[in-house]
Scaffold this motif. Structure first.
Motif, PDB file in Angstrom:
ATOM      1  N   ARG A  76     -77.464  61.156  -6.230  1.00 41.31           N
ATOM      2  CA  ARG A  76     -76.299  61.411  -7.023  1.00 41.31           C
ATOM      3  C   ARG A  76     -74.982  60.779  -6.286  1.00 41.31           C
ATOM      4  NH1 ARG A  76     -77.155  66.090 -10.363  1.00 41.31           N
ATOM      5  NH2 ARG A  76     -75.017  66.109 -10.891  1.00 41.31           N
ATOM      6  N   GLN A  79     -71.607  60.414  -8.018  1.00 41.59           N
ATOM      7  CA  GLN A  79     -70.456  61.782  -8.055  1.00 41.59           C
ATOM      8  C   GLN A  79     -70.341  61.944  -6.745  1.00 41.59           C
ATOM      9  OE1 GLN A  79     -72.600  65.425  -8.629  1.00 41.59           O
ATOM     10  NE2 GLN A  79     -71.522  65.855 -10.438  1.00 41.59           N
ATOM     11  N   TRP A  80     -68.883  61.289  -6.561  1.00 42.81           N
ATOM     12  CA  TRP A  80     -68.566  61.153  -5.128  1.00 42.81           C
ATOM     13  C   TRP A  80     -67.422  62.632  -4.868  1.00 42.81           C
ATOM     14  CZ3 TRP A  80     -70.500  58.895  -1.343  1.00 42.81           C
ATOM     15  CH2 TRP A  80     -69.808  58.731  -0.154  1.00 42.81           C
ATOM     16  N   THR A  81     -68.209  63.331  -3.789  1.00 46.48           N
ATOM     17  CA  THR A  81     -67.353  64.809  -3.527  1.00 46.48           C
ATOM     18  C   THR A  81     -67.411  64.836  -1.961  1.00 46.48           C
ATOM     19  OG1 THR A  81     -69.435  65.982  -3.501  1.00 46.48           O
ATOM     20  CG2 THR A  81     -68.194  65.790  -5.600  1.00 46.48           C
ATOM     21  N   PRO A  82     -66.631  65.702  -1.588  1.00 45.78           N
ATOM     22  CA  PRO A  82     -66.664  65.826  -0.346  1.00 45.78           C
ATOM     23  C   PRO A  82     -68.323  66.206   0.352  1.00 45.78           C
ATOM     24  CG  PRO A  82     -64.688  66.884  -0.843  1.00 45.78           C
ATOM     25  CD  PRO A  82     -65.641  66.582  -1.906  1.00 45.78           C
ATOM     26  N   GLU A  83     -68.881  66.934  -0.317  1.00 40.41           N
ATOM     27  CA  GLU A  83     -70.171  67.184   0.045  1.00 40.41           C
ATOM     28  C   GLU A  83     -71.041  65.863  -0.059  1.00 40.41           C
ATOM     29  OE1 GLU A  83     -74.164  69.359  -1.649  1.00 40.41           O
ATOM     30  OE2 GLU A  83     -72.473  69.358  -2.841  1.00 40.41           O
ATOM     31  N   ARG A  84     -70.910  65.043  -1.088  1.00 38.37           N
ATOM     32  CA  ARG A  84     -71.742  63.847  -1.121  1.00 38.37           C
ATOM     33  C   ARG A  84     -71.116  62.963   0.270  1.00 38.37           C
ATOM     34  NH1 ARG A  84     -73.803  65.342  -3.237  1.00 38.37           N
ATOM     35  NH2 ARG A  84     -73.318  65.357  -5.483  1.00 38.37           N
ATOM     36  N   GLU A  85     -69.863  62.862   0.483  1.00 32.49           N
ATOM     37  CA  GLU A  85     -69.446  62.140   1.649  1.00 32.49           C
ATOM     38  C   GLU A  85     -70.197  62.388   2.838  1.00 32.49           C
ATOM     39  OE1 GLU A  85     -65.324  60.246   3.513  1.00 32.49           O
ATOM     40  OE2 GLU A  85     -65.348  62.437   2.794  1.00 32.49           O
ATOM     41  N   ASN A 122     -66.492  56.291 -12.233  1.00 37.63           N
ATOM     42  CA  ASN A 122     -67.148  57.038 -11.035  1.00 37.63           C
ATOM     43  C   ASN A 122     -67.890  55.993 -10.063  1.00 37.63           C
ATOM     44  OD1 ASN A 122     -66.389  59.576 -12.044  1.00 37.63           O
ATOM     45  ND2 ASN A 122     -68.286  59.954 -13.034  1.00 37.63           N
ATOM     46  N   THR A 125     -65.594  54.321  -7.764  1.00 39.02           N
ATOM     47  CA  THR A 125     -64.860  55.337  -6.643  1.00 39.02           C
ATOM     48  C   THR A 125     -66.163  55.408  -5.779  1.00 39.02           C
ATOM     49  OG1 THR A 125     -63.633  56.373  -8.411  1.00 39.02           O
ATOM     50  CG2 THR A 125     -64.305  57.632  -6.273  1.00 39.02           C
ATOM     51  N   ALA A 126     -67.309  55.547  -5.880  1.00 38.39           N
ATOM     52  CA  ALA A 126     -68.208  55.879  -4.828  1.00 38.39           C
ATOM     53  C   ALA A 126     -68.480  54.555  -4.117  1.00 38.39           C
ATOM     54  CB  ALA A 126     -69.619  56.264  -5.539  1.00 38.39           C
TER      55      ALA A 126
END
Length: 275
Positions: A76, A79-85, A122, A125-126
């Motif tokens: 995923r 789908q860039w989020t703080p969790e993904r980071e 998206n 961004t990622a």
């Protein structure tokens, strides 16, 4: 035709023999005369999931005389989020410490993030966020479009355009997966932008293309419906010189008592087809 055609450089992904320990898997690769492997972070009870330190896995690979080409995969990723980071940094640290060259990047595949405009934004961004994470650790990012109709990144061209838009040609390449290429129906190849090729076959004659799923993916044999040999020949003819890594997901392959024999047979089939 050049000698290169009949001598593709093979590798194996740990999904081909998921019940083997890393040490056993590395020895399997060596017994087949292979120098490169892909390890995974989604195999329960196995490194990386069981917490085996990267230094230990690296030592096992070096002892067997094989290189770890990639860790497969940051899921995923687009789908860039703080969790993904956090996931990306943790996995990239592990990849660096285990001696891997690249991190495979797998897109959202649940039907979300598909609308035109949204998915491209998206993706950019990622990639923008991942670029410094990979650069700081000396890693490549291998973007893997998936052919499933519900996937948020099906098109290799769209991936290439995003990579170029973020100035990422020196940090990102594509994974050309023969299964997903067939499903996506996108004819164009991007050999100069390809960092890895995943190979698997589908032999079931009764499946429609839209019905093909990971559990149908076997080793490439004479009954292959995906055109693996044709895809490989075209990639090589167009200048691709990288790895062709076996990535079968079918349980009947993964549970073989002697995967070495089956893998060797598949390699012979492919080589004969390429001549």
């Amino acid at each position: 035709m050049s000698d290169t055609i009949s001598h593709p450089v093979f590798a194996i992904n740990h999904i081909a023999a998921p019940n083997m320990t890393p040490a056993e898997f590395f020895q399997l690769a060596k017994s087949l005369g292979l120098s490169d492997v892909e390890i995974r972070n989604d195999l329960g009870g196995n490194a990386i999931v069981d917490g085996t330190p990267a230094a230990e896995v690296r030592a096992m690979a070096e002892s067997a005389g094989v290189r770890i080409a990639t860790i497969n995969a940051l899921q995923r990723f687009n789908q860039w989020t703080p969790e993904r980071e956090r996931e990306a940094i943790e996995l990239a640290d592990y990849a660096r410490d285990v001696g891997a060259s690249a991190l495979v990047l797998v897109p959202v595949n649940d039907g979300s993030g598909q609308t035109d405009g949204e998915r491209q934004a998206n993706l950019r961004t990622a990639l923008t966020a991942l670029k410094p994470i990979l650069e700081q650790r000396g890693l490549m990012g291998f973007v893997e479009p998936l052919g499933f109709e519900i996937c948020s990144l099906r098109s290799k061209r769209e991936a290439v355009e995003a990579i170029e838009a973020v100035g990422g040609r020196d940090r990102f390449k594509l994974v050309h997966d023969t299964f997903h290429h067939h499903l996506a129906g996108e004819p164009e190849l991007f050999p100069a932008m390809t960092g890895m090729v995943h190979i698997s076959g589908v032999a079931d004659p009764d499946l429609a293309v839209g019905e093909m799923r990971d559990p149908h993916r076997v080793l490439v044999d004479a009954d292959d419906r995906l055109g693996n040999v044709r895809q490989m020949r075209e990639l090589i003819d167009q200048g691709y010189t990288g790895l062709f890594s076996f990535e079968p997901f079918a349980r009947e392959v993964q549970e073989l008592e002697n995967p070495s024999e089956a893998l060797a047979s598949s390699m012979d089939t492919i080589k004969a087809g390429l001549v």
